[in-house]
Design an enzyme around this catalytic site. Structure first.
Site, PDB file in Angstrom:
ATOM      1  N   ARG A 125       0.847  -1.192   0.005  1.00 30.51           N
ATOM      2  CA  ARG A 125       0.039  -0.179  -0.044  1.00 30.51           C
ATOM      3  C   ARG A 125       0.811   1.274   0.099  1.00 30.51           C
ATOM      4  O   ARG A 125       0.613   2.254  -0.421  1.00 30.51           O
ATOM      5  CB  ARG A 125      -0.961  -0.127   1.051  1.00 30.51           C
ATOM      6  CG  ARG A 125      -1.704   1.256   1.295  1.00 30.51           C
ATOM      7  CD  ARG A 125      -2.985   1.107   2.008  1.00 30.51           C
ATOM      8  NE  ARG A 125      -3.047   0.247   3.066  1.00 30.51           N
ATOM      9  CZ  ARG A 125      -2.759   0.598   4.314  1.00 30.51           C
ATOM     10  NH1 ARG A 125      -1.950   1.677   4.450  1.00 30.51           N
ATOM     11  NH2 ARG A 125      -2.639  -0.077   5.332  1.00 30.51           N
ATOM     12  N   TYR A 148     -14.250  15.796 -16.634  1.00 28.70           N
ATOM     13  CA  TYR A 148     -14.875  14.459 -16.390  1.00 28.70           C
ATOM     14  C   TYR A 148     -15.921  14.415 -15.662  1.00 28.70           C
ATOM     15  O   TYR A 148     -15.902  14.887 -14.404  1.00 28.70           O
ATOM     16  CB  TYR A 148     -13.956  13.576 -16.258  1.00 28.70           C
ATOM     17  CG  TYR A 148     -14.422  12.371 -15.951  1.00 28.70           C
ATOM     18  CD1 TYR A 148     -15.218  11.573 -16.827  1.00 28.70           C
ATOM     19  CD2 TYR A 148     -14.368  11.540 -14.723  1.00 28.70           C
ATOM     20  CE1 TYR A 148     -15.675  10.289 -16.488  1.00 28.70           C
ATOM     21  CE2 TYR A 148     -14.677  10.323 -14.504  1.00 28.70           C
ATOM     22  CZ  TYR A 148     -15.519   9.668 -15.076  1.00 28.70           C
ATOM     23  OH  TYR A 148     -16.311   8.694 -14.846  1.00 28.70           O
ATOM     24  N   LYS A 167      -6.999   5.492 -19.966  1.00 33.57           N
ATOM     25  CA  LYS A 167      -7.203   5.888 -21.347  1.00 33.57           C
ATOM     26  C   LYS A 167      -6.066   5.525 -22.195  1.00 33.57           C
ATOM     27  O   LYS A 167      -5.733   4.485 -22.474  1.00 33.57           O
ATOM     28  CB  LYS A 167      -7.594   7.375 -21.342  1.00 33.57           C
ATOM     29  CG  LYS A 167      -8.753   7.608 -20.144  1.00 33.57           C
ATOM     30  CD  LYS A 167      -9.879   7.166 -20.507  1.00 33.57           C
ATOM     31  CE  LYS A 167     -11.048   7.784 -19.427  1.00 33.57           C
ATOM     32  NZ  LYS A 167     -11.659   6.809 -18.626  1.00 33.57           N
ATOM     33  N   ASP A 216      -5.434  18.101 -15.357  1.00 35.15           N
ATOM     34  CA  ASP A 216      -5.977  16.681 -15.984  1.00 35.15           C
ATOM     35  C   ASP A 216      -5.372  16.539 -17.266  1.00 35.15           C
ATOM     36  O   ASP A 216      -6.133  17.209 -18.048  1.00 35.15           O
ATOM     37  CB  ASP A 216      -7.403  16.443 -15.622  1.00 35.15           C
ATOM     38  CG  ASP A 216      -7.667  14.851 -16.092  1.00 35.15           C
ATOM     39  OD1 ASP A 216      -7.114  14.372 -16.723  1.00 35.15           O
ATOM     40  OD2 ASP A 216      -8.832  14.353 -15.495  1.00 35.15           O
TER      41      ASP A 216
HETATM   42  N1  PLP Z   1     -10.167  12.293 -16.026  1.00 33.10           N
HETATM   43  C1  PLP Z   1     -10.565  12.196 -17.468  1.00 33.10           C
HETATM   44  C2  PLP Z   1     -10.487  13.063 -18.350  1.00 33.10           C
HETATM   45  C3  PLP Z   1     -11.548  10.942 -17.799  1.00 33.10           C
HETATM   46  O1  PLP Z   1     -11.839  11.253 -18.827  1.00 33.10           O
HETATM   47  C4  PLP Z   1     -11.733  10.164 -16.728  1.00 33.10           C
HETATM   48  C5  PLP Z   1     -12.482   8.926 -17.191  1.00 33.10           C
HETATM   49  O2  PLP Z   1     -13.322   8.861 -18.174  1.00 33.10           O
HETATM   50  C6  PLP Z   1     -11.237  10.296 -15.667  1.00 33.10           C
HETATM   51  C7  PLP Z   1     -10.235  11.330 -15.165  1.00 33.10           C
HETATM   52  C8  PLP Z   1     -11.365   9.257 -14.585  1.00 33.10           C
HETATM   53  O3  PLP Z   1     -10.530   8.293 -14.832  1.00 33.10           O
HETATM   54  P1  PLP Z   1     -11.031   6.716 -14.244  1.00 33.10           P
HETATM   55  O4  PLP Z   1     -12.067   5.950 -15.083  1.00 33.10           O
HETATM   56  O5  PLP Z   1      -9.946   5.916 -14.507  1.00 33.10           O
HETATM   57  O6  PLP Z   1     -11.109   6.794 -12.746  1.00 33.10           O
END
Ligand code: PLP
Length: 390
Positions: free
Chosen positions: A51, A104, A201, A176
């Site tokens: 962890r 998101y 992704k 992000d």
């Molecule tokens: N950030 C973006 C831009 C995303 O498109 C996503 C998921 O679609 C996330 C964060 C969250 O990622 P996760 O689905 O791996 O938790």
């Protein structure tokens, strides 16, 4: 490996052959605990309990640090876990954060329903509107959170300008970078302090894993965020790290091919009589086409469009189109088609969605690695069919 090119680093950074066997790939250290030689030598080899840290996960963290040009990285069970660890590590009750109004849907949901529950105030602001972002800052503001291009409307935010605002206000810029990856966009070069990824992704790229990462620009931030990860247990598993390490090796090739396919599809859709509008930063019609070229070296593989006839026609299209898979992920070698309103952004209230341009009929494409002619032919047949039936 800072002096070497991105393609070299995506293959070699963080990875050395196993010293005991010579195995070329990092072993999967599928283990809970690490044996200590003595109490006085506790952690002498760097690991105690998975962890807190794991050698396979560490190899991925070192690779991401090199690719983003950051100082250090922590990896997580998902992109959301990465975002949550940043909030847990940096915020407390009474603080305030500014978050882009299009991000998101899960990020929106966590901020709206959990940050507020723990006494953190949140302002969702149109991030490209620099005056609005500046005006939203309060004495209690701790960070500004951007996502660019934003999911799903591909709204583009000026990272350098937001970093300048953050620096003058003494707050952190968290961004992000999932949609463009460090291959196309390196936020640290544009003044950001923390870069978040959903490795689920493009970094993985094969629809195989859920994962996340937080790359930071200082050892102090690393300590705070790694502490939050260890305390919360939001860690990435060794198997996921191993699969992601393999996926990243072809990131640049996948991004270039998928983005070229995306541009061709966006250009084709834009002239299609049954399509009302297309959103893609690589099109001259995108309001931030110039900014996109200035701050990134590619436009990515996500395209959005609205079909004439609105939501009912869009639903038939998404249900019936061949080759494109109706699914929620993006960034994979398989081309995916998504309805953000019912899938990725269902948690965002309708009025807020509409204000941010996430309309009921919006279709999101994540363009994969297939032959672009086949992808266009499939869309063409589906558009012909829906327009005949509507
Ligand atoms: N950030 C973006 C831009 C995303 O498109 C996503 C998921 O679609 C996330 C964060 C969250 O990622 P996760 O689905 O791996 O938790």
């Amino acid at each position: 490996m800072r002096d070497m090119g991105f393609r070299t680093k995506q293959i070699h950074a963080g990875v050395t052959p196993d010293p005991t066997t010579g195995a070329i790939l990092t072993p999967i250290h599928q283990v809970t605990t690490f044996v200590q030689d003595s109490i006085d030598e506790y952690m002498a080899k760097g690991y105690s309990y998975s962890r807190g840290g794991n050698p396979t996960v560490r190899a991925l963290e070192e690779k991401l640090t090199a690719l983003e040009g950051g100082v250090d990285t922590t990896a997580y069970a998902s992109g959301m876990a990465a975002t949550v660890a940043v909030f847990l590590g940096l915020l407390q009750a009474g603080d305030h954060v500014v978050i882009g109004d299009v991000v998101y849907g899960g990020t929106y949901r966590f901020a709206d329903q959990f940050l507020t529950k723990f006494g953190v105030d949140v302002s969702f602001v149109d991030a490209p509107d620099l005056d609005a972002v500046g005006a939203a800052i309060r004495p209690s503001t701790k960070l500004i959170f951007t996502e660019t291009p934003a999911n799903p409307t591909l709204k583009v935010t000026d990272l350098l300008a937001i970093s300048d605002i953050c620096r003058s206000a003494g707050v952190l810029h968290v961004t992000d970078n999932t949609f463009l990856t460090p291959y196309y966009q390196r936020p640290f070069e544009l003044g950001a302090n923390i870069v978040i990824h959903s490795t689920t992704k493009f970094l993985d790229g094969h629809n195989a894993t859920l994962g996340g990462a937080v790359v930071v620009d200082s050892a102090e931030l690393q300590t705070q965020i790694a502490f939050a990860r260890n305390a919360s247990g939001l860690v990435m598993s060794p198997m996921v790290a191993w699969l992601t390490l393999q996926g990243i090796k072809t990131l640049s090739e996948r991004m270039d091919r998928q983005s070229a396919n995306a541009l061709e599809i966006a250009t084709w859709l834009e002239q299609h009589p049954k399509v009302d509008y297309v959103i893609y930063p690589g099109l001259a019609s995108h309001p931030a086409h110039d900014l996109s070229q200035k701050q990134a070296t590619g436009f990515g593989a996500v395209v959005c469009f609205e079909v004439s006839g609105g939501v009912e026609v869009a639903k038939v299209l998404m249900d019936s189109v061949e080759l494109w898979t109706l699914a929620e992920n993006l960034g994979s070698v398989e081309s995916l088609i998504t309805h953000p309103v019912t899938m990725t952004h269902a948690a965002v209230p309708r009025d807020r969605r509409i204000a941010g341009g996430i309309t009921d009929g919006l279709v999101r494409l994540s363009v994969g690695l297939e032959d672009v002619e086949d992808l266009i032919e499939a869309l063409s047949q589906a558009l012909d069919q829906v327009s005949q039936n509507s």
